[in-house]
Design an enzyme around this catalytic site. Structure first.
Site, PDB file in Angstrom:
ATOM      1  CG  LEU A   1      33.935  -3.070  19.712  1.00 24.04           C
ATOM      2  CD1 LEU A   1      33.443  -1.714  20.226  1.00 24.04           C
ATOM      3  CD2 LEU A   1      32.798  -3.843  19.066  1.00 24.04           C
TER       4      LEU A   1
ATOM      5  CD  GLU B   1      43.659   9.901 -10.855  1.00 30.44           C
ATOM      6  OE1 GLU B   1      42.602  10.548 -10.898  1.00 30.44           O
ATOM      7  OE2 GLU B   1      44.161   9.461  -9.786  1.00 30.44           O
TER       8      GLU B   1
ATOM      9  CG  ASP C   1      28.589  -9.339  24.232  1.00 33.72           C
ATOM     10  OD1 ASP C   1      28.107 -10.138  25.046  1.00 33.72           O
ATOM     11  OD2 ASP C   1      27.997  -8.935  23.209  1.00 33.72           O
TER      12      ASP C   1
ATOM     13  CD  GLU D   1      30.581  -4.967  14.864  1.00 38.95           C
ATOM     14  OE1 GLU D   1      30.402  -6.080  15.395  1.00 38.95           O
ATOM     15  OE2 GLU D   1      31.686  -4.607  14.440  1.00 38.95           O
TER      16      GLU D   1
ATOM     17  N   GLY E   1      18.068  -0.134  16.722  1.00 41.41           N
ATOM     18  CA  GLY E   1      16.704   0.355  16.553  1.00 41.41           C
ATOM     19  C   GLY E   1      16.609   1.857  16.486  1.00 41.41           C
TER      20      GLY E   1
ATOM     21  CB  ALA F   1      25.394 -12.133  14.344  1.00 43.71           C
TER      22      ALA F   1
END
Length: 390
Positions: free
Chosen positions: A225, A73, A221, A314, A321, A175
């Site tokens: 991130l 605004e 891995d 991720e 879970g 994924a």
């Protein structure tokens, strides 16, 4: 008045009302487009766009660029200048009425001489929550609220969810193959999806305050991130690490900085390991555990206490879970690859405790495929968005 003249006047009034509504909608959609430019940079603030216009003529426009910066605004009124007097202001979220890092917007709107305010949706933040609109009405400004409200709510779904529920917004991202697997029995998962999907996943990170994974994902891995493109604001990487096993020789530790901070949530913090991490700038916080793991609710509380209002989770499977089992999920993003992995030992996307009955499943409904604002990629969206069915 003769009947024919009355009919003609009524028809003219209806036509004028339709024209006015069409103009209002067009200018509000322009405000939504402007607001979307702030996605990923205003956190933990909402994204907001604003247009000042007289009839169909735009006099000034603006959007919130970053937290702590001028509000939409303010920028739109600054661009309109003296021409704002008697004009209409279109804004995607109720103007604020409280002092934060910047002065409240509602008094500025009134002082600028705005005659009418059209807001897309109210701000549920307890510090605002209708007070901004009420202030404007008391000041003699005509106020309308609700135009393009679903689109405005979708644009600020993370901010609005946090304001209403008093905890961070939670996105579960996975994924997976068509048969719901995220890794082989040996734990190998590179790469289930392709480069284009990974680019979109990295952009999704920048919409949130934090990205969270479990220690198993880090050990398997060694991920960075980080979002891409990088945000100008800090983005926190969070590791759930019950027994504080995070190695110093990991990329997430090596890349810790004020702009890319790392937070480790654990249930026990051996002094030596804690000192080793903290000397490298890693924040270590002890939280409650459940069944030998960092408890999902306690993790969210720790994030919220540190001012983090949205988190993208991720993995791995057990972490996803645990949040699913606790029903701490506001949205799910699924990147499905055209693969069938099979195998009894292949890892499912969502681990955690075993449900007893199909009725224990979390029922979802799809989010509309096309958002009411432009994504930063021109290729089709490569993931599905789902939300718990309310």
């Amino acid at each position: 008045m003769p009947p024919r003249l009355r009919t003609a006047c009524w028809a003219a009034d209806v036509s004028s009302a339709r024209t006015s509504l069409a103009t209002d909608e067009r200018l509000m959609r322009r405000a939504l487009e402007l607001a979307a430019r702030g996605l990923g940079e205003t956190n933990p603030n909402p994204v907001v766009g604003c247009v000042v216009a007289r009839a169909e003529r735009v006099l000034g426009e603006g959007y919130h660029h970053r937290a702590g910066g001028a509000h939409a605004e303010v920028l739109a009124l600054r661009a309109a200048g003296a021409r704002a007097r008697g004009a209409t202001l279109y804004v995607t979220l109720e103007p604020c009425s409280h002092h934060g890092r910047t002065p409240p917007c509602a008094p500025l709107v009134s002082e600028a001489g705005i005659a009418r305010v059209v807001a897309a949706t109210r701000d549920p933040d307890p510090r605002v929550n209708g007070h901004g609109l009420a202030f404007l009405r008391r000041a003699g400004v005509t106020v309308t609220c609700g135009l393009c409200e679903p689109e405005a709510a979708e644009l600020n779904t993370r901010f609005l969810t946090t304001a209403r529920r008093g905890r961070p917004f939670v996105l579960l991202k996975a994924a997976l193959t068509l048969d719901g697997r995220i890794a082989t029995a040996a734990g190998r998962s590179r790469w289930i999806t392709g480069a284009a999907a990974r680019r979109q996943a990295r952009f999704l990170r920048r919409l949130h305050d934090a990205v969270l994974v479990g220690i198993g994902t880090v050990l398997a891995d060694d991920p960075m991130l980080l979002p891409k493109p990088m945000t100008r604001r800090p983005l926190t990487r969070v590791v759930l690490d019950t027994h504080l096993r995070l190695p110093l020789a990991t990329r997430v530790v090596a890349s810790a900085s004020p702009r890319t901070p790392v937070l480790v949530l654990c249930a026990e913090a051996p002094a030596r390991r804690r000192r080793g991490l903290e000397t490298r700038g890693i924040a270590v916080v002890e939280v409650a555990e459940a069944d030998g793991r960092v408890e999902a609710t306690a993790a969210l509380e720790a994030l919220f206490e540190r001012g983090l209002t949205s988190v993208m989770i991720e993995g791995g499977s057990e972490v996803l879970g645990s949040f699913l089992a606790a029903r701490l999920v506001d949205e799910v993003a699924l990147f499905r690859a055209p693969l069938l992995l099979g195998g009894r030992g292949s890892l499912g996307a969502f681990g955690g405790p075993d449900p007893r009955d199909i009725g224990d499943a979390l029922r979802l409904e799809p989010v509309p495929e096309q958002p009411p604002f432009p994504w930063p990629w021109r290729t089709p969206t490569l993931f599905e968005r789902w939300r718990p069915k309310r």
